[in-house]
Design an enzyme around this catalytic site. Sequence first.
Site, PDB file in Angstrom:
ATOM      1  N   LYS A  22      -2.258  -3.279 -14.929  1.00  0.00           N
ATOM      2  CA  LYS A  22      -1.783  -3.608 -13.578  1.00  0.00           C
ATOM      3  C   LYS A  22      -2.712  -4.615 -12.896  1.00  0.00           C
ATOM      4  O   LYS A  22      -2.251  -5.586 -12.298  1.00  0.00           O
ATOM      5  CB  LYS A  22      -1.726  -2.314 -12.747  1.00  0.00           C
ATOM      6  CG  LYS A  22      -1.535  -2.512 -11.269  1.00  0.00           C
ATOM      7  CD  LYS A  22      -1.431  -1.191 -10.528  1.00  0.00           C
ATOM      8  CE  LYS A  22      -2.734  -0.613 -10.066  1.00  0.00           C
ATOM      9  NZ  LYS A  22      -3.396  -1.330  -8.969  1.00  0.00           N
ATOM     10  N   ASN A  23      -4.013  -4.385 -12.999  1.00  0.00           N
ATOM     11  CA  ASN A  23      -4.938  -5.224 -12.236  1.00  0.00           C
ATOM     12  C   ASN A  23      -5.132  -6.615 -12.836  1.00  0.00           C
ATOM     13  O   ASN A  23      -5.690  -7.497 -12.186  1.00  0.00           O
ATOM     14  CB  ASN A  23      -6.294  -4.520 -12.076  1.00  0.00           C
ATOM     15  CG  ASN A  23      -6.185  -3.335 -11.133  1.00  0.00           C
ATOM     16  OD1 ASN A  23      -5.149  -3.140 -10.491  1.00  0.00           O
ATOM     17  ND2 ASN A  23      -7.247  -2.545 -11.050  1.00  0.00           N
ATOM     18  N   ARG A  92      -2.247  -3.535  -1.429  1.00  0.00           N
ATOM     19  CA  ARG A  92      -3.250  -4.479  -0.943  1.00  0.00           C
ATOM     20  C   ARG A  92      -3.349  -5.733  -1.806  1.00  0.00           C
ATOM     21  O   ARG A  92      -3.761  -6.785  -1.340  1.00  0.00           O
ATOM     22  CB  ARG A  92      -4.615  -3.803  -0.895  1.00  0.00           C
ATOM     23  CG  ARG A  92      -4.748  -2.746   0.139  1.00  0.00           C
ATOM     24  CD  ARG A  92      -6.092  -2.096   0.003  1.00  0.00           C
ATOM     25  NE  ARG A  92      -7.142  -3.096  -0.077  1.00  0.00           N
ATOM     26  CZ  ARG A  92      -7.771  -3.607   0.961  1.00  0.00           C
ATOM     27  NH1 ARG A  92      -7.482  -3.197   2.171  1.00  0.00           N
ATOM     28  NH2 ARG A  92      -8.707  -4.532   0.805  1.00  0.00           N
ATOM     29  N   CYS A 116      -7.346   2.056   3.746  1.00  0.00           N
ATOM     30  CA  CYS A 116      -6.404   2.766   2.897  1.00  0.00           C
ATOM     31  C   CYS A 116      -6.785   4.229   2.918  1.00  0.00           C
ATOM     32  O   CYS A 116      -7.702   4.620   3.623  1.00  0.00           O
ATOM     33  CB  CYS A 116      -6.345   2.185   1.498  1.00  0.00           C
ATOM     34  SG  CYS A 116      -7.716   2.619   0.475  1.00  0.00           S
ATOM     35  N   ARG A 121     -11.378  -1.035   3.630  1.00  0.00           N
ATOM     36  CA  ARG A 121     -11.470  -1.968   2.492  1.00  0.00           C
ATOM     37  C   ARG A 121     -11.400  -3.392   3.056  1.00  0.00           C
ATOM     38  O   ARG A 121     -10.338  -3.993   3.110  1.00  0.00           O
ATOM     39  CB  ARG A 121     -10.340  -1.699   1.490  1.00  0.00           C
ATOM     40  CG  ARG A 121     -10.526  -0.367   0.773  1.00  0.00           C
ATOM     41  CD  ARG A 121      -9.452  -0.107  -0.240  1.00  0.00           C
ATOM     42  NE  ARG A 121      -9.529  -0.993  -1.400  1.00  0.00           N
ATOM     43  CZ  ARG A 121      -8.656  -0.961  -2.404  1.00  0.00           C
ATOM     44  NH1 ARG A 121      -7.661  -0.106  -2.386  1.00  0.00           N
ATOM     45  NH2 ARG A 121      -8.776  -1.784  -3.421  1.00  0.00           N
ATOM     46  N   PRO A 122     -12.560  -3.906   3.471  1.00  0.00           N
ATOM     47  CA  PRO A 122     -12.573  -5.210   4.143  1.00  0.00           C
ATOM     48  C   PRO A 122     -12.217  -6.377   3.218  1.00  0.00           C
ATOM     49  O   PRO A 122     -12.234  -6.236   1.998  1.00  0.00           O
ATOM     50  CB  PRO A 122     -14.028  -5.342   4.614  1.00  0.00           C
ATOM     51  CG  PRO A 122     -14.816  -4.410   3.780  1.00  0.00           C
ATOM     52  CD  PRO A 122     -13.884  -3.327   3.301  1.00  0.00           C
ATOM     53  N   VAL A 123     -11.899  -7.526   3.830  1.00  0.00           N
ATOM     54  CA  VAL A 123     -11.602  -8.738   3.047  1.00  0.00           C
ATOM     55  C   VAL A 123     -12.515  -9.888   3.486  1.00  0.00           C
ATOM     56  O   VAL A 123     -12.215 -11.053   3.275  1.00  0.00           O
ATOM     57  CB  VAL A 123     -10.107  -9.160   3.177  1.00  0.00           C
ATOM     58  CG1 VAL A 123      -9.204  -8.225   2.389  1.00  0.00           C
ATOM     59  CG2 VAL A 123      -9.666  -9.224   4.629  1.00  0.00           C
ATOM     60  N   ASP A 124     -13.656  -9.533   4.095  1.00  0.00           N
ATOM     61  CA  ASP A 124     -14.554 -10.553   4.639  1.00  0.00           C
ATOM     62  C   ASP A 124     -15.074 -11.519   3.569  1.00  0.00           C
ATOM     63  O   ASP A 124     -15.280 -12.704   3.831  1.00  0.00           O
ATOM     64  CB  ASP A 124     -15.733  -9.887   5.370  1.00  0.00           C
ATOM     65  CG  ASP A 124     -16.494  -8.923   4.472  1.00  0.00           C
ATOM     66  OD1 ASP A 124     -15.844  -8.101   3.796  1.00  0.00           O
ATOM     67  OD2 ASP A 124     -17.738  -9.007   4.422  1.00  0.00           O
ATOM     68  N   ASP A 304     -12.313   3.217 -10.744  1.00  0.00           N
ATOM     69  CA  ASP A 304     -10.938   3.667 -10.965  1.00  0.00           C
ATOM     70  C   ASP A 304     -10.848   4.836 -11.952  1.00  0.00           C
ATOM     71  O   ASP A 304      -9.756   5.353 -12.194  1.00  0.00           O
ATOM     72  CB  ASP A 304     -10.060   2.502 -11.451  1.00  0.00           C
ATOM     73  CG  ASP A 304      -9.709   1.548 -10.308  1.00  0.00           C
ATOM     74  OD1 ASP A 304      -9.965   1.889  -9.151  1.00  0.00           O
ATOM     75  OD2 ASP A 304      -9.184   0.450 -10.598  1.00  0.00           O
ATOM     76  N   ARG A 396       2.773   3.998  -8.940  1.00  0.00           N
ATOM     77  CA  ARG A 396       2.243   2.663  -8.649  1.00  0.00           C
ATOM     78  C   ARG A 396       1.412   2.145  -9.821  1.00  0.00           C
ATOM     79  O   ARG A 396       1.328   0.929 -10.029  1.00  0.00           O
ATOM     80  CB  ARG A 396       1.353   2.693  -7.397  1.00  0.00           C
ATOM     81  CG  ARG A 396       2.105   2.841  -6.111  1.00  0.00           C
ATOM     82  CD  ARG A 396       1.179   2.586  -4.941  1.00  0.00           C
ATOM     83  NE  ARG A 396       0.487   1.316  -5.089  1.00  0.00           N
ATOM     84  CZ  ARG A 396      -0.659   1.009  -4.491  1.00  0.00           C
ATOM     85  NH1 ARG A 396      -1.233   1.871  -3.681  1.00  0.00           N
ATOM     86  NH2 ARG A 396      -1.220  -0.166  -4.693  1.00  0.00           N
TER      87      ARG A 396
HETATM   88  C1  UD1 Z   1      -9.938  -4.104  -7.403  1.00  0.00           C
HETATM   89  C2  UD1 Z   1      -8.918  -3.225  -8.096  1.00  0.00           C
HETATM   90  C3  UD1 Z   1      -9.157  -1.757  -7.756  1.00  0.00           C
HETATM   91  C4  UD1 Z   1     -10.594  -1.370  -8.081  1.00  0.00           C
HETATM   92  C5  UD1 Z   1     -11.570  -2.345  -7.427  1.00  0.00           C
HETATM   93  C6  UD1 Z   1     -13.015  -2.103  -7.831  1.00  0.00           C
HETATM   94  C7  UD1 Z   1      -7.001  -4.670  -8.227  1.00  0.00           C
HETATM   95  C8  UD1 Z   1      -5.611  -4.958  -7.784  1.00  0.00           C
HETATM   96  N1  UD1 Z   1      -7.601  -3.626  -7.651  1.00  0.00           N
HETATM   97  O1  UD1 Z   1      -9.767  -3.942  -6.002  1.00  0.00           O
HETATM   98  O2  UD1 Z   1      -8.254  -0.977  -8.542  1.00  0.00           O
HETATM   99  O3  UD1 Z   1     -10.843  -0.071  -7.584  1.00  0.00           O
HETATM  100  O4  UD1 Z   1     -11.245  -3.698  -7.809  1.00  0.00           O
HETATM  101  O5  UD1 Z   1     -13.170  -2.183  -9.192  1.00  0.00           O
HETATM  102  O6  UD1 Z   1      -7.536  -5.316  -9.094  1.00  0.00           O
HETATM  103  N2  UD1 Z   1     -15.490  -5.632  -0.412  1.00  0.00           N
HETATM  104  C9  UD1 Z   1     -15.958  -6.116   0.793  1.00  0.00           C
HETATM  105  N3  UD1 Z   1     -15.399  -7.260   1.296  1.00  0.00           N
HETATM  106  C10 UD1 Z   1     -14.420  -7.929   0.631  1.00  0.00           C
HETATM  107  C11 UD1 Z   1     -13.942  -7.434  -0.587  1.00  0.00           C
HETATM  108  C12 UD1 Z   1     -14.486  -6.268  -1.095  1.00  0.00           C
HETATM  109  O7  UD1 Z   1     -16.853  -5.534   1.403  1.00  0.00           O
HETATM  110  O8  UD1 Z   1     -13.958  -8.966   1.136  1.00  0.00           O
HETATM  111  C13 UD1 Z   1     -16.061  -4.397  -0.963  1.00  0.00           C
HETATM  112  C14 UD1 Z   1     -15.037  -3.286  -1.041  1.00  0.00           C
HETATM  113  O9  UD1 Z   1     -14.924  -2.588   0.186  1.00  0.00           O
HETATM  114  C15 UD1 Z   1     -15.600  -2.425  -2.144  1.00  0.00           C
HETATM  115  C16 UD1 Z   1     -16.188  -3.463  -3.118  1.00  0.00           C
HETATM  116  O10 UD1 Z   1     -16.417  -4.632  -2.324  1.00  0.00           O
HETATM  117  O11 UD1 Z   1     -16.632  -1.612  -1.653  1.00  0.00           O
HETATM  118  C17 UD1 Z   1     -15.305  -3.778  -4.296  1.00  0.00           C
HETATM  119  O12 UD1 Z   1     -14.081  -4.305  -3.872  1.00  0.00           O
HETATM  120  P1  UD1 Z   1     -13.258  -5.338  -4.767  1.00  0.00           P
HETATM  121  O13 UD1 Z   1     -13.996  -5.564  -6.047  1.00  0.00           O
HETATM  122  O14 UD1 Z   1     -12.910  -6.508  -3.937  1.00  0.00           O
HETATM  123  O15 UD1 Z   1     -11.942  -4.494  -5.080  1.00  0.00           O
HETATM  124  P2  UD1 Z   1     -10.441  -4.978  -5.000  1.00  0.00           P
HETATM  125  O16 UD1 Z   1     -10.305  -6.347  -5.551  1.00  0.00           O
HETATM  126  O17 UD1 Z   1      -9.871  -4.679  -3.656  1.00  0.00           O
END
Ligand code: UD1
Length: 415
Positions: A22-23, A92, A116, A121-124, A304, A396
């Site tokens: 999936k990922n 997301r 969630c 789960r920030p996107v900064d 995961d 999912r």
């Molecule tokens: C992806 C996977 C998810 C998995 C995660 C970690 C997909 C669709 N999802 O999620 O199944 O659990 O990787 O292996 O591939 N963070 C920030 N700011 C950001 C982005 C992330 O602080 O802008 C933090 C997150 O809160 C978290 C960490 O970084 O603590 C890892 O997040 P990230 O690797 O981005 O996970 P996803 O891509 O959302």
Amino acid sequence: MEKFEILGARELNGKIKINGAKNALLPIMTSTLLAPGNYSLNNVPDLKDTRTMAELLRRIGASVSFKNNQLLINTVNVSKPVAPYDLVKTMRASFYVLGPLLGRLGHAEVSLPGGCAWGPRPVDIHIEALKKLGVNISLEGGNIVAKGNPIGNNIKFKFPSVGATGNLMMASVLGKGQTILKNVALEPDIISLGDFLIKMGADIKGLGTSELVINGKDRLNPVDEFDIIPDRIEAGTFLIAGAMCGGSIEIENVNPDHISIVIDKLIESGVRVKTVKNSIIVNGNKKIKPVNVTTAPYPGFPTDLQAQWIAYMTIANGLSTVTDEIYYDRFTHVPELNRLGANITMNKNTATIIGVSNLKGAPVMSTDIRASASLILASLASIGKSKISRIYHIDRGYEKIENRLKKVGADITRS
Ligand code: UD1
């Protein structure tokens, strides 16, 4: 609302074929937005998230059909670069349209994903990096409005975020000039996305290392055949099922290198694991040794599989700890596992598990994809009947999980 009924404490024996990841699939689906044309993706898992992403691509203007684990996508018309809230809130990974839409159109509007079930789960990291590529970003009505064609720059991620790495790769491949991304994610899903982009004609160097050098191209080409890599998280889940329930499970169509840390931990716990090419065989052992894990970015132990490992350790012979260093709040499965008779206490992001000799069936509720998987595993190992409600979460991320478990001897029904 559908639920699973499981009559536990049955040995599992037989073969399970692992589906596409999936990922890896989700960002590859959005990367088809980069170049107009026809794409064909094979080994695509039939998941709710696959259908949600297909719907998102359709709303943006693509045509998508999905049959027999094959996705056909046509992205000639990409007319509405918007990912609306009703889709982003259910998945997301919809955020992955941001990078490719900027690359193709210089414009994207994506609803800001909220928290969630298991916390913020920030996107900064995505936003800061895109700003460094010269993209103008504002928040309007809960949507991130991004405008501008990406221009190459040097970016060092403060954390190797999977999503930010994928989004920035997709934003840079059609950007102007050179982009250097440092401290990138190394997850196989991201490498596979890189392979796909290179097949489209992208100039990406350093794939598989923590630094990527991307030279923007004027245009890319569609890819007519691509196989989605096997899902290492699904593989890990079924291996743990085999280890917990005794018997012998063979998982097929897997890349053992992608889960070597899980295999090592399973061996440490006392089960026999044998790898033959693309298959892994696990033989359960009645005496499970406690094994501590701490999650980390790849190649570390995956977050995961944290919930599933906790489920496993509930019946180990002694005390273990499981710490999640990626998501501090991802423990909604713990109180549910305790309802099945587990002895787990939480301190911040660490679960301390004292193994019990038996779990006992009970009604429990799933809260997210991996929490659901952990409850299924624990119920399979429990004496008596469990009912798991809210199983739409599991759909999912796992294709028809009950049919695949039934094939190896589980007593599980959906009602
Ligand atoms: C992806 C996977 C998810 C998995 C995660 C970690 C997909 C669709 N999802 O999620 O199944 O659990 O990787 O292996 O591939 N963070 C920030 N700011 C950001 C982005 C992330 O602080 O802008 C933090 C997150 O809160 C978290 C960490 O970084 O603590 C890892 O997040 P990230 O690797 O981005 O996970 P996803 O891509 O959302």
